[in-house]
Design a protein around this motif. Structure first.
Motif, PDB file in Angstrom:
ATOM      1  N   THR A 203       0.844  -1.187   0.000  1.00 39.62           N
ATOM      2  CA  THR A 203       0.000   0.000   0.000  1.00 39.62           C
ATOM      3  C   THR A 203       0.877   1.235   0.000  1.00 39.62           C
ATOM      4  O   THR A 203       1.746   1.394   0.869  1.00 39.62           O
ATOM      5  N   GLN A 231      -2.098  -1.448  -3.729  1.00 38.47           N
ATOM      6  CA  GLN A 231      -2.943  -0.258  -3.613  1.00 38.47           C
ATOM      7  C   GLN A 231      -2.065   0.983  -3.766  1.00 38.47           C
ATOM      8  O   GLN A 231      -1.051   1.121  -3.063  1.00 38.47           O
ATOM      9  N   VAL A 232      -2.452   1.877  -4.659  1.00 37.09           N
ATOM     10  CA  VAL A 232      -1.801   3.178  -4.805  1.00 37.09           C
ATOM     11  C   VAL A 232      -2.869   4.233  -4.600  1.00 37.09           C
ATOM     12  O   VAL A 232      -3.824   4.324  -5.391  1.00 37.09           O
ATOM     13  N   VAL A 243       2.030   8.257 -12.712  1.00 32.25           N
ATOM     14  CA  VAL A 243       1.994   6.921 -12.126  1.00 32.25           C
ATOM     15  C   VAL A 243       2.343   5.913 -13.210  1.00 32.25           C
ATOM     16  O   VAL A 243       1.749   5.922 -14.295  1.00 32.25           O
ATOM     17  N   ILE A 245       2.954   1.673 -13.656  1.00 32.49           N
ATOM     18  CA  ILE A 245       2.931   0.294 -13.181  1.00 32.49           C
ATOM     19  C   ILE A 245       3.401  -0.572 -14.344  1.00 32.49           C
ATOM     20  O   ILE A 245       2.679  -0.747 -15.329  1.00 32.49           O
ATOM     21  N   MET A 258      -5.280  -5.103  -8.142  1.00 28.89           N
ATOM     22  CA  MET A 258      -4.700  -3.764  -8.049  1.00 28.89           C
ATOM     23  C   MET A 258      -5.805  -2.738  -7.940  1.00 28.89           C
ATOM     24  O   MET A 258      -6.822  -2.835  -8.627  1.00 28.89           O
ATOM     25  N   SER A 259      -5.571  -1.740  -7.087  1.00 26.99           N
ATOM     26  CA  SER A 259      -6.526  -0.652  -6.929  1.00 26.99           C
ATOM     27  C   SER A 259      -5.773   0.662  -6.923  1.00 26.99           C
ATOM     28  O   SER A 259      -4.869   0.864  -6.102  1.00 26.99           O
ATOM     29  N   LEU A 260      -6.124   1.555  -7.852  1.00 31.64           N
ATOM     30  CA  LEU A 260      -5.477   2.855  -7.979  1.00 31.64           C
ATOM     31  C   LEU A 260      -6.526   3.943  -7.787  1.00 31.64           C
ATOM     32  O   LEU A 260      -7.511   3.993  -8.531  1.00 31.64           O
ATOM     33  N   LEU A 262      -6.656   8.009  -7.729  1.00 29.67           N
ATOM     34  CA  LEU A 262      -5.777   9.097  -8.117  1.00 29.67           C
ATOM     35  C   LEU A 262      -6.571  10.389  -8.276  1.00 29.67           C
ATOM     36  O   LEU A 262      -7.606  10.408  -8.938  1.00 29.67           O
ATOM     37  N   LEU A 270      -0.785   8.315 -16.670  1.00 31.66           N
ATOM     38  CA  LEU A 270      -0.877   6.969 -16.113  1.00 31.66           C
ATOM     39  C   LEU A 270      -0.476   5.955 -17.176  1.00 31.66           C
ATOM     40  O   LEU A 270      -0.990   5.976 -18.295  1.00 31.66           O
ATOM     41  N   VAL A 272      -0.128   1.740 -17.395  1.00 32.32           N
ATOM     42  CA  VAL A 272      -0.257   0.391 -16.846  1.00 32.32           C
ATOM     43  C   VAL A 272       0.105  -0.561 -17.975  1.00 32.32           C
ATOM     44  O   VAL A 272      -0.632  -0.682 -18.949  1.00 32.32           O
ATOM     45  N   VAL A 287      -9.212   1.348 -11.498  1.00 33.45           N
ATOM     46  CA  VAL A 287      -8.591   2.662 -11.554  1.00 33.45           C
ATOM     47  C   VAL A 287      -9.691   3.706 -11.436  1.00 33.45           C
ATOM     48  O   VAL A 287     -10.650   3.704 -12.215  1.00 33.45           O
TER      49      VAL A 287
END
Length: 317
Positions: A203, A231-232, A243, A245, A258-260, A262, A270, A272, A287
């Motif tokens: 996290t 988690q971000v 960001v 990933i 995964m949970s973002l 923002l 972003l 990903v 997201v």
């Protein structure tokens, strides 16, 4: 040393304090043996504290720092702690001036009877913080693995977390939570392997940032955790938020892969890419980007999110 307690109690000091508690051995020590540093009074500036290269069986480390002025350099690196009777390392710090360096690198912490490595950051840090927590191996902790918590970071913080292995902790794997940041912050992570934790895998939470924020999660895996794999959370960034990933896996977690979350009052970028989020008890990847005042550039490439209990991927931008 067969067993023992090493304690340093330091009262108020003007400037220039050097303390070295390194290369001690506690072999087959009684449970609860302690390597301890207590700073009982303020240090004007230039504190250098080294707690490096210690080998401890059944012991634990406690570091307590009261107000410190500018140019502090604290290192807890290259230590081996086996079967600690409680949390293996606890570092609690009060107010720190500018140009602070904190290194927590290349430690081996195995089977502590509590948390692995816990750092309570001060409520106020001056300009320019460099914090490194890299190369640590933490296994079978009866609490959380590695926790960095608190802190109001004023102007320009660089946080580096690379090549940590945190396995089978009873609590969360790696948690980094920061308070208000007046200025810019970089959180750089790569090569982390955080698996089979009793809570979330990793996290990253930035409370609020007035300037720009750069967050990267590279070449990492967060698998088999009893919570969200990764988690971000950046709920309030005043400037530009970047960001990345790439590449990372978050599979077989009891929760989302995964949970973002923002939010940026400026621009959002972003990426990903090369990400796997499969077989999670929850969505694969979520997201949510809220209240973006500037331009949004988002790219998703080579993403696999199959056999999850919720949607494979959902993005609200």
């Amino acid at each position: 040393q067969g067993a023992g307690i090493v304690t340093a109690v330091i009262g108020p000091v003007g400037n220039d304090l050097d303390v070295d508690l390194s290369d001690n051995q506690f072999l087959a020590a009684p449970a609860g043996s302690l390597l301890q540093f207590i700073q009982s009074g303020a240090v004007g500036r230039d504190l250098r504290l080294a707690v490096d290269g210690n080998y401890m069986e059944n012991g634990l480390v406690v570091l307590s720092l009261l107000p410190v002025g500018r140019n502090s350099d604290v290192s807890f690196s290259g230590n081996t702690l086996l079967n600690a009777a409680g949390g293996a390392l606890t570092l609690v710090s009060s107010t720190v001036g500018g140009d602070a360096v904190l290194r927590l690198d290349n430690n081996a912490i195995v089977s502590p009877q509590g948390a692995g490595l816990t750092v309570i950051l001060p409520p106020l840090i001056g300009n320019d913080l460099y914090l490194s927590a890299s190369g640590n191996y933490i296994a079978d902790a009866l609490g959380a693995g590695l926790t960095l918590a608190g802190g109001g970071l004023v102007n320009n913080a660089y946080v580096s977390m690379h090549n940590n292995q945190i396995l089978n902790s009873a609590g969360a794997g790696l948690t980094a939570v920061f308070g208000a940041i007046t200025g810019n912050v970089v959180v750089s992570t790569s090569g982390n392997r955080i698996n089979d934790s009793g809570g979330a895998g990793m996290t990253l939470l930035l409370g609020s940032v007035s300037g720009n924020a750069d967050i990267s999660v590279l070449n990492s895996e967060f698998n088999g955790n009893a919570g969200t794999g990764l988690q971000v959370l950046a709920p309030m960034v005043g400037g530009t938020l970047n960001v990345v990933i790439d590449p990372t896996s978050a599979n077989n977690n009891v929760g989302p892969g995964m949970s973002l979350l923002l939010t940026s009052m400026g621009n959002l970028t972003l990426l990903v890419q090369d990400v796997q989020a499969n077989d999670n008890t929850g969505p694969g990847i979520t997201v949510a980007a809220n209240s973006i005042s500037g331009a949004v550039q988002a790219a998703f490439a080579n993403v696999t999110a199959n056999d999850n209990s919720g949607p494979g991927m959902s993005a609200s931008l």
